[in-house]
Design a protein around this motif. Structure first.
Motif, PDB file in Angstrom:
ATOM      1  N   SER A  54      11.173  -3.992   2.151  1.00  0.00           N
ATOM      2  CA  SER A  54      11.959  -4.764   1.182  1.00  0.00           C
ATOM      3  C   SER A  54      11.239  -4.809  -0.155  1.00  0.00           C
ATOM      4  O   SER A  54      10.013  -4.895  -0.213  1.00  0.00           O
ATOM      5  N   ASP A  55      12.001  -4.698  -1.227  1.00  0.00           N
ATOM      6  CA  ASP A  55      11.518  -4.877  -2.608  1.00  0.00           C
ATOM      7  C   ASP A  55      10.359  -3.961  -3.002  1.00  0.00           C
ATOM      8  O   ASP A  55       9.494  -4.354  -3.797  1.00  0.00           O
ATOM      9  N   GLY A  56      10.348  -2.743  -2.495  1.00  0.00           N
ATOM     10  CA  GLY A  56       9.287  -1.814  -2.881  1.00  0.00           C
ATOM     11  C   GLY A  56       9.311  -1.460  -4.356  1.00  0.00           C
ATOM     12  O   GLY A  56       8.273  -1.134  -4.940  1.00  0.00           O
ATOM     13  N   ALA A  57      10.489  -1.525  -4.970  1.00  0.00           N
ATOM     14  CA  ALA A  57      10.626  -1.121  -6.376  1.00  0.00           C
ATOM     15  C   ALA A  57       9.838  -2.010  -7.322  1.00  0.00           C
ATOM     16  O   ALA A  57       9.542  -1.608  -8.448  1.00  0.00           O
ATOM     17  N   GLN A  58       9.467  -3.210  -6.873  1.00  0.00           N
ATOM     18  CA  GLN A  58       8.751  -4.128  -7.769  1.00  0.00           C
ATOM     19  C   GLN A  58       7.310  -4.370  -7.325  1.00  0.00           C
ATOM     20  O   GLN A  58       6.617  -5.189  -7.920  1.00  0.00           O
ATOM     21  N   ALA A  59       6.865  -3.657  -6.294  1.00  0.00           N
ATOM     22  CA  ALA A  59       5.512  -3.875  -5.767  1.00  0.00           C
ATOM     23  C   ALA A  59       4.493  -3.012  -6.484  1.00  0.00           C
ATOM     24  O   ALA A  59       4.733  -1.828  -6.751  1.00  0.00           O
ATOM     25  N   LEU A  60       3.341  -3.603  -6.787  1.00  0.00           N
ATOM     26  CA  LEU A  60       2.214  -2.843  -7.301  1.00  0.00           C
ATOM     27  C   LEU A  60       1.455  -2.218  -6.139  1.00  0.00           C
ATOM     28  O   LEU A  60       1.409  -2.778  -5.041  1.00  0.00           O
ATOM     29  N   THR A  61       0.844  -1.064  -6.381  1.00  0.00           N
ATOM     30  CA  THR A  61      -0.090  -0.518  -5.406  1.00  0.00           C
ATOM     31  C   THR A  61      -1.405  -1.292  -5.529  1.00  0.00           C
ATOM     32  O   THR A  61      -1.637  -1.966  -6.545  1.00  0.00           O
ATOM     33  N   PRO A  62      -2.292  -1.210  -4.547  1.00  0.00           N
ATOM     34  CA  PRO A  62      -3.587  -1.883  -4.688  1.00  0.00           C
ATOM     35  C   PRO A  62      -4.336  -1.470  -5.953  1.00  0.00           C
ATOM     36  O   PRO A  62      -4.963  -2.313  -6.607  1.00  0.00           O
ATOM     37  N   ALA A  63      -4.269  -0.175  -6.313  1.00  0.00           N
ATOM     38  CA  ALA A  63      -4.952   0.285  -7.528  1.00  0.00           C
ATOM     39  C   ALA A  63      -4.338  -0.353  -8.766  1.00  0.00           C
ATOM     40  O   ALA A  63      -5.052  -0.781  -9.687  1.00  0.00           O
ATOM     41  N   GLN A  64      -3.009  -0.421  -8.809  1.00  0.00           N
ATOM     42  CA  GLN A  64      -2.340  -1.057  -9.947  1.00  0.00           C
ATOM     43  C   GLN A  64      -2.654  -2.553 -10.005  1.00  0.00           C
ATOM     44  O   GLN A  64      -2.804  -3.124 -11.088  1.00  0.00           O
ATOM     45  N   PHE A  65      -2.786  -3.161  -8.839  1.00  0.00           N
ATOM     46  CA  PHE A  65      -3.118  -4.585  -8.804  1.00  0.00           C
ATOM     47  C   PHE A  65      -4.535  -4.827  -9.324  1.00  0.00           C
ATOM     48  O   PHE A  65      -4.770  -5.787 -10.064  1.00  0.00           O
ATOM     49  N   ARG A  66      -5.463  -3.971  -8.957  1.00  0.00           N
ATOM     50  CA  ARG A  66      -6.843  -4.113  -9.470  1.00  0.00           C
ATOM     51  C   ARG A  66      -6.851  -4.029 -10.986  1.00  0.00           C
ATOM     52  O   ARG A  66      -7.538  -4.811 -11.664  1.00  0.00           O
ATOM     53  N   ASP A  67      -6.085  -3.094 -11.527  1.00  0.00           N
ATOM     54  CA  ASP A  67      -6.009  -2.954 -12.984  1.00  0.00           C
ATOM     55  C   ASP A  67      -5.389  -4.196 -13.615  1.00  0.00           C
ATOM     56  O   ASP A  67      -5.884  -4.703 -14.633  1.00  0.00           O
ATOM     57  N   ALA A  68      -4.321  -4.699 -12.987  1.00  0.00           N
ATOM     58  CA  ALA A  68      -3.663  -5.900 -13.509  1.00  0.00           C
ATOM     59  C   ALA A  68      -4.618  -7.089 -13.506  1.00  0.00           C
ATOM     60  O   ALA A  68      -4.672  -7.858 -14.478  1.00  0.00           O
ATOM     61  N   MET A  69      -5.385  -7.248 -12.432  1.00  0.00           N
ATOM     62  CA  MET A  69      -6.313  -8.374 -12.340  1.00  0.00           C
ATOM     63  C   MET A  69      -7.396  -8.296 -13.411  1.00  0.00           C
ATOM     64  O   MET A  69      -7.810  -9.330 -13.965  1.00  0.00           O
ATOM     65  N   ALA A  70      -7.861  -7.085 -13.715  1.00  0.00           N
ATOM     66  CA  ALA A  70      -8.868  -6.926 -14.771  1.00  0.00           C
ATOM     67  C   ALA A  70      -8.287  -7.341 -16.125  1.00  0.00           C
ATOM     68  O   ALA A  70      -8.950  -8.008 -16.934  1.00  0.00           O
ATOM     69  N   ARG A  71      -7.045  -6.966 -16.370  1.00  0.00           N
ATOM     70  CA  ARG A  71      -6.395  -7.326 -17.628  1.00  0.00           C
ATOM     71  C   ARG A  71      -6.098  -8.829 -17.694  1.00  0.00           C
ATOM     72  O   ARG A  71      -6.247  -9.456 -18.749  1.00  0.00           O
ATOM     73  N   ILE A  72      -5.667  -9.397 -16.578  1.00  0.00           N
ATOM     74  CA  ILE A  72      -5.398 -10.833 -16.516  1.00  0.00           C
ATOM     75  C   ILE A  72      -6.669 -11.622 -16.837  1.00  0.00           C
ATOM     76  O   ILE A  72      -6.628 -12.626 -17.560  1.00  0.00           O
ATOM     77  N   ALA A  73      -7.794 -11.163 -16.311  1.00  0.00           N
ATOM     78  CA  ALA A  73      -9.065 -11.841 -16.578  1.00  0.00           C
ATOM     79  C   ALA A  73      -9.374 -11.850 -18.075  1.00  0.00           C
ATOM     80  O   ALA A  73      -9.891 -12.849 -18.605  1.00  0.00           O
ATOM     81  N   LYS A  74      -9.051 -10.757 -18.757  1.00  0.00           N
ATOM     82  CA  LYS A  74      -9.295 -10.689 -20.202  1.00  0.00           C
ATOM     83  C   LYS A  74      -8.404 -11.681 -20.953  1.00  0.00           C
ATOM     84  O   LYS A  74      -8.847 -12.333 -21.910  1.00  0.00           O
ATOM     85  N   VAL A  75      -7.148 -11.787 -20.523  1.00  0.00           N
ATOM     86  CA  VAL A  75      -6.236 -12.735 -21.167  1.00  0.00           C
ATOM     87  C   VAL A  75      -6.704 -14.163 -20.920  1.00  0.00           C
ATOM     88  O   VAL A  75      -6.712 -15.002 -21.829  1.00  0.00           O
ATOM     89  N   ARG A  76      -7.101 -14.457 -19.685  1.00  0.00           N
ATOM     90  CA  ARG A  76      -7.612 -15.795 -19.375  1.00  0.00           C
ATOM     91  C   ARG A  76      -8.819 -16.132 -20.240  1.00  0.00           C
ATOM     92  O   ARG A  76      -8.947 -17.251 -20.746  1.00  0.00           O
ATOM     93  N   ASP A 109       0.812  -1.221   0.000  1.00  0.00           N
ATOM     94  CA  ASP A 109       0.000   0.000   0.000  1.00  0.00           C
ATOM     95  C   ASP A 109       0.845   1.269   0.000  1.00  0.00           C
ATOM     96  O   ASP A 109       0.324   2.364  -0.228  1.00  0.00           O
ATOM     97  N   ASP A 110       2.147   1.154   0.222  1.00  0.00           N
ATOM     98  CA  ASP A 110       3.057   2.309   0.194  1.00  0.00           C
ATOM     99  C   ASP A 110       4.436   1.832  -0.247  1.00  0.00           C
ATOM    100  O   ASP A 110       5.368   1.759   0.554  1.00  0.00           O
ATOM    101  N   PRO A 111       4.583   1.490  -1.527  1.00  0.00           N
ATOM    102  CA  PRO A 111       5.822   0.861  -1.995  1.00  0.00           C
ATOM    103  C   PRO A 111       7.089   1.661  -1.696  1.00  0.00           C
ATOM    104  O   PRO A 111       8.145   1.077  -1.445  1.00  0.00           O
ATOM    105  N   LYS A 112       6.994   3.001  -1.710  1.00  0.00           N
ATOM    106  CA  LYS A 112       8.188   3.814  -1.475  1.00  0.00           C
ATOM    107  C   LYS A 112       8.770   3.600  -0.082  1.00  0.00           C
ATOM    108  O   LYS A 112       9.954   3.843   0.147  1.00  0.00           O
ATOM    109  N   HIS A 113       7.926   3.173   0.843  1.00  0.00           N
ATOM    110  CA  HIS A 113       8.390   2.970   2.216  1.00  0.00           C
ATOM    111  C   HIS A 113       8.358   1.492   2.618  1.00  0.00           C
ATOM    112  O   HIS A 113       8.408   1.170   3.812  1.00  0.00           O
ATOM    113  N   ALA A 114       8.275   0.596   1.629  1.00  0.00           N
ATOM    114  CA  ALA A 114       8.298  -0.838   1.934  1.00  0.00           C
ATOM    115  C   ALA A 114       9.653  -1.212   2.519  1.00  0.00           C
ATOM    116  O   ALA A 114      10.689  -0.657   2.145  1.00  0.00           O
TER     117      ALA A 114
END
Length: 339
Positions: free
Chosen positions: A309-331, A302-307
């Motif tokens: 460990s490994d904040g540079a590769q973490a999605l925010t919850p909003a980015q994850f929601r978008d990714a899941m919507a796109r993944i569903a389309k690919v599936r 929820d706050d990658p800049k202050h994670a």
């Protein structure tokens, strides 16, 4: 070596054959499909004559298996293995799951992140209570306290948790808390004492490919676990170290269909550790989905800049929601019937 059993064989005849094989000092692995039963012979098969076996009334044919991995081999087990991770979540056999959460457990924010990823469609929660780090001075995780926080999130949200085990001495800690899925990280992919110890349990194991490991080495690591009696293994492609420096690792998408051809075990893909950069995670998650991954493991904070460990590769919850919507389309695209 595998022996294909005739469909006319009775259960008593099969039991007698298995007893005979075990009397030769081998172990027998029985795989029953819809129309075929296969018995895998594991051990020093030079002690038995394949022509003698093939001449038995109940045996259709005998085939040698050249690959060093046996129990993990699709020839031994033609049907896909389905791993039951608890809470109604099963991996493999046509199902699709997403494991999501922060790289490491940091405290109460885990509950907030867990609620977000479950609402977006994640089926399992990830988070490291024990963290293997390159530097001994880097954050090493919260240990048992982190496990307890994960368990609290699991109990509230009724979803399995996935967390890394690093030491054979921690097995009892994980068992006592009923941790649903134990992750073996890339650095421990050839920690053979650890692989053997987790193999003595029936707990699902998410086994990651080694930092520079080959596909065969990944499957041999799975074989170590399975040889101790634990069939519940999920193999995970998470990128390998190459000469390329623009990403954290080189994501080997080839490995996904190759693994499906070689093994009956479910195949997971981790685009977060593979790429190391937030901007690349969603595109590679989509690519892994299209390539046939049974599940994905994605880091969300929820706050990658202050994670921690490994904040540079973490999605925010909003980015994850978008990714899941796109993944569903690919599936939807890759699973639809083509006329």
């Amino acid at each position: 070596m595998i022996a294909v059993v005739k469909d006319t064989a009775t259960p008593e005849q099969v039991d007698h054959f298995v007893s005979w094989i075990e009397g030769k000092g081998l172990s027998a692995h029985i795989s029953k499909g819809d129309n075929t039963t296969i018995i895998g012979l594991v051990g020093d098969t030079t002690q038995v004559d394949p022509y003698l076996i093939e001449g038995m009334d109940i045996i259709e044919r005998v085939q040698r298996v050249s690959e060093p991995f046996k129990r993990a081999n699709r020839k031994f087990h033609p049907l896909d293995t389905v791993v039951d991770c608890g809470h109604g979540v099963k991996v493999g056999g046509g199902t699709f799951n997403v494991i999501a959460g922060p790289c490491s457990v940091e405290g109460d924010n885990l509950i907030r992140i867990a609620r977000e990823v479950k609402a977006a469609g994640a089926t399992m929660l990830r988070g490291g209570a024990y963290k293997p780090r390159t530097s001994p001075y880097a954050y090493q995780g919260m240990g048992e306290k982190g496990l307890d926080i994960l368990c609290a999130a699991r109990d509230e949200l009724d979803m399995p948790i996935v967390t890394e085990i690093m030491d054979p001495r921690d097995v009892d800690k994980f068992l006592s808390r009923n941790i649903e899925v134990w992750q073996i990280g890339a650095r421990n992919a050839q920690n053979f004492p650890l692989l053997k110890e987790v193999g003595k349990t029936k707990t699902p194991i998410l086994l990651k490919r080694g930092i520079a490991g080959t596909i065969d080495e990944l499957l041999m690591a799975a074989e170590y676990i399975m040889s101790e009696g634990n069939p519940n293994v999920i193999v995970c492609e998470r990128g390998i170290r190459t000469f390329e420096t623009r990403t954290r690792n080189s994501f080997d998408l080839n490995a996904i269909p190759v693994l499906h051809g070689l093994t009956h075990l479910p195949v997971c893909a981790d685009p977060s550790h593979a790429t190391g950069h937030t901007r690349y995670v969603t595109p590679m998650a989509l690519a892994a989905t299209a390539a046939g991954a049974d599940c994905l493991e994605i880091e969300v904070h929820d706050d990658p800049k202050h994670a921690w460990s490994d904040g540079a590769q973490a999605l925010t919850p909003a980015q994850f929601r978008d990714a899941m919507a796109r993944i569903a389309k690919v599936r939807e695209a890759v699973t639809m019937e083509v006329e």
